[in-house]
Write a protein that holds these residues in place. Structure first.
Motif, mmCIF file in Angstrom:
data_model
loop_
_atom_site.group_PDB
_atom_site.id
_atom_site.type_symbol
_atom_site.label_atom_id
_atom_site.label_comp_id
_atom_site.label_asym_id
_atom_site.label_seq_id
_atom_site.Cartn_x
_atom_site.Cartn_y
_atom_site.Cartn_z
ATOM 1 N N SER A 52 0.830 -1.209 0.000
ATOM 2 C CA SER A 52 0.000 0.000 0.000
ATOM 3 C C SER A 52 0.864 1.259 0.000
ATOM 4 O O SER A 52 0.426 2.321 -0.461
ATOM 5 C CB SER A 52 -0.951 0.001 1.206
ATOM 6 O OG SER A 52 -0.230 0.160 2.409
ATOM 7 N N ILE A 53 2.079 1.151 0.488
ATOM 8 C CA ILE A 53 2.983 2.306 0.538
ATOM 9 C C ILE A 53 3.922 2.351 -0.664
ATOM 10 O O ILE A 53 4.182 3.432 -1.220
ATOM 11 C CB ILE A 53 3.812 2.274 1.846
ATOM 12 C CG1 ILE A 53 2.880 2.427 3.052
ATOM 13 C CG2 ILE A 53 4.891 3.352 1.861
ATOM 14 C CD1 ILE A 53 3.538 2.126 4.383
ATOM 15 N N HIS A 54 4.389 1.184 -1.112
ATOM 16 C CA HIS A 54 5.472 1.168 -2.099
ATOM 17 C C HIS A 54 5.081 0.683 -3.486
ATOM 18 O O HIS A 54 5.742 1.050 -4.470
ATOM 19 C CB HIS A 54 6.617 0.294 -1.577
ATOM 20 C CG HIS A 54 7.271 0.826 -0.346
ATOM 21 N ND1 HIS A 54 8.138 1.903 -0.358
ATOM 22 C CD2 HIS A 54 7.168 0.445 0.952
ATOM 23 C CE1 HIS A 54 8.565 2.155 0.868
ATOM 24 N NE2 HIS A 54 7.974 1.285 1.688
ATOM 25 N N GLY A 114 -9.628 6.067 -0.625
ATOM 26 C CA GLY A 114 -9.231 7.454 -0.369
ATOM 27 C C GLY A 114 -9.251 7.756 1.115
ATOM 28 O O GLY A 114 -8.302 8.298 1.683
ATOM 29 N N GLY A 115 -10.376 7.452 1.735
ATOM 30 C CA GLY A 115 -10.474 7.426 3.187
ATOM 31 C C GLY A 115 -10.613 8.734 3.918
ATOM 32 O O GLY A 115 -10.708 8.730 5.150
ATOM 33 N N THR A 131 -2.322 4.506 4.232
ATOM 34 C CA THR A 131 -2.733 4.201 5.610
ATOM 35 C C THR A 131 -3.961 3.296 5.661
ATOM 36 O O THR A 131 -4.588 3.172 6.707
ATOM 37 C CB THR A 131 -3.038 5.502 6.381
ATOM 38 O OG1 THR A 131 -4.108 6.212 5.722
ATOM 39 C CG2 THR A 131 -1.808 6.391 6.466
ATOM 40 N N LEU A 132 -4.296 2.649 4.550
ATOM 41 C CA LEU A 132 -5.524 1.847 4.496
ATOM 42 C C LEU A 132 -5.549 0.768 5.569
ATOM 43 O O LEU A 132 -6.558 0.606 6.270
ATOM 44 C CB LEU A 132 -5.674 1.212 3.111
ATOM 45 C CG LEU A 132 -6.893 0.307 2.918
ATOM 46 C CD1 LEU A 132 -8.192 1.075 3.133
ATOM 47 C CD2 LEU A 132 -6.874 -0.335 1.529
ATOM 48 N N ARG A 165 -8.666 0.216 12.826
ATOM 49 C CA ARG A 165 -9.365 1.079 13.782
ATOM 50 C C ARG A 165 -10.850 1.176 13.449
ATOM 51 O O ARG A 165 -11.707 1.145 14.345
ATOM 52 C CB ARG A 165 -8.724 2.469 13.786
ATOM 53 C CG ARG A 165 -9.352 3.478 14.746
ATOM 54 C CD ARG A 165 -9.248 3.041 16.220
ATOM 55 N NE ARG A 165 -9.719 4.086 17.097
ATOM 56 C CZ ARG A 165 -8.928 5.007 17.663
ATOM 57 N NH1 ARG A 165 -7.610 4.985 17.438
ATOM 58 N NH2 ARG A 165 -9.428 5.939 18.453
ATOM 59 N N HIS A 166 -11.162 1.280 12.157
ATOM 60 C CA HIS A 166 -12.565 1.276 11.738
ATOM 61 C C HIS A 166 -13.284 0.039 12.283
ATOM 62 O O HIS A 166 -14.381 0.136 12.852
ATOM 63 C CB HIS A 166 -12.666 1.251 10.205
ATOM 64 C CG HIS A 166 -12.536 2.574 9.529
ATOM 65 N ND1 HIS A 166 -13.380 3.626 9.764
ATOM 66 C CD2 HIS A 166 -11.670 3.009 8.579
ATOM 67 C CE1 HIS A 166 -13.046 4.652 8.988
ATOM 68 N NE2 HIS A 166 -12.007 4.297 8.253
#
Length: 378
Positions: free
Chosen positions: A9-11, A200-201, A246-247, A253-254
């Protein structure tokens, strides 16, 4: 070397550029690109309506997260839905759609595609035997949401894939996100997203994506991408890519918060039923356990009366009354008069006693306190 979800998700999709070494993907705010000769494209880009490096980076990231060979980005979730349906269907074809689906999707099929002699059948997609009976010789698309919007039913994707015949199984994975569910691994042919939501979040960008593995299908999607022009802007795709980083932490947490909200509401006198796959009382709890990593962040509440549902919507203070979902902030809405008003009177009509809550990542004590004070006013 394989990578984990958070690492991808980051790279995935972008490496620091060779010119300046920018850690984040640059926003290529250019409509056109210099060519090295007549029809000699520099790194494959000529005009943003048919391709842009910022858009490509997002597509590669989402493809890595969904486990697909490719992803194609669009200006909105509905643009993505419209495009995949136009690619897969032609006049005389038939589509099967679930009896609890997003109102905008059903409106598109029932009011637009029907003008092109494309028929549809509504069925309970949580019952594979009913799905099998609904499929006809000319059925080209089987449209599934899981969890569904807004009743939060969970469809056994693998079981439905086993009975789809020659139809393309398209799964709207918006509610789960690729962090919680991988439909392609379960037998789906195509995955669609409204990236406006969890990808997107942050409730600040509109977008959509189509993911699949068929090379011929990708070619057609790319044609529509350029020919029709329902493309996202480079800035919008940059915002979506930034949100995706940050998904995994957001979804954890969601889900933590949603589980506690559902447990708090379950059994309250004002509440007839809580629709949340994480509750053992949910009719599809075992299916959700089998195919999802966790149970998601959407909670739907069926109150005893329509009046209670509407008053609850107007009584919360921290949880905002607004359409959409998947942002860091908690939102609630009354689907029968808001997001799903277009299905009123149809087989997809939403009970007026139902309230849909998109549980955010605020402190759980504050969310529970807000819900409790709203219930006290009913």
């Amino acid at each position: 070397m394989t990578s984990g979800f958070s690492t991808d998700s980051i790279h995935a999709g972008y490496e620091p550029d060779s010119l300046y070494g920018s850690i984040n993907v640059p926003i290529y705010a250019s409509t056109t690109f210099a060519q090295d000769g007549l029809a000699e494209l520099r790194n494959g880009y000529e005009y943003t309506r048919v391709g842009n490096p910022t858009i490509t980076a997002l597509e590669k990231t989402v493809a890595a997260l969904e486990g697909s060979q490719y992803a194609v980005a669009y200006a909105s979730g509905m643009a993505a839905i419209d495009t995949i349906l136009r690619v897969l269907l032609k006049p005389g074809d038939h589509i099967v759609i679930g009896n609890d689906a997003y109102g905008g999707t059903y409106r598109l099929i029932a009011q637009i595609f029907n003008k092109w002699q494309i028929t549809h059948t509504v069925v309970d997609t949580t019952k594979p035997e009913d799905v099998k009976q609904a499929i006809q010789e000319n059925t080209k698309v089987l449209w599934v949401e899981s969890p569904t919007n807004p009743a939060l039913d969970v469809v056994d994707i693998a079981a439905v894939a086993a009975v789809k015949g020659n139809a393309a199984l398209v799964v709207d994975n918006t509610f789960a996100s690729p962090y919680l569910q991988k439909p392609l691994e379960l037998g789906a042919d195509v995955v669609v997203h409204s990236s406006t939501k969890y990808l997107g979040g942050h409730s600040d960008v509109i977008g959509g994506l189509v993911c699949a593995n068929d090379a011929d299908l990708e070619e057609e999607l790319r044609f529509f991408f350029g020919w029709v022009g329902a493309i996202p802007s480079p800035f919008d795709t940059y915002l979506t890519a930034r949100g995706i980083k940050t998904l995994s932490v957001r979804m954890e947490r969601h889900c933590d918060n949603a589980e506690k909200v559902a447990e708090f509401l379950d059994g309250r006198d004002e509440v007839a039923r809580v629709c949340y796959p994480g509750l053992e009382s949910h009719p599809h709890h075992e299916v959700a356990k089998k195919q999802m990593k966790r149970f998601g962040a959407m909670v739907s509440v069926v109150f005893q009366t329509e009046e209670q549902a509407k008053k609850f919507c107007k009584s919360t203070k921290l949880i905002c009354l607004a359409e959409s979902l998947g942002g860091v902030e908690s939102l609630l809405e009354h689907p029968a008069t808001m997001t799903h008003v277009s299905v009123e009177g149809s087989e997809l009509a939403v009970p007026p006693e139902l309230v849909r809550i998109s549980v955010g990542i605020e402190d759980i004590d504050d969310l529970i306190a807000d819900i409790e004070q709203a219930l006290a006013q009913l």
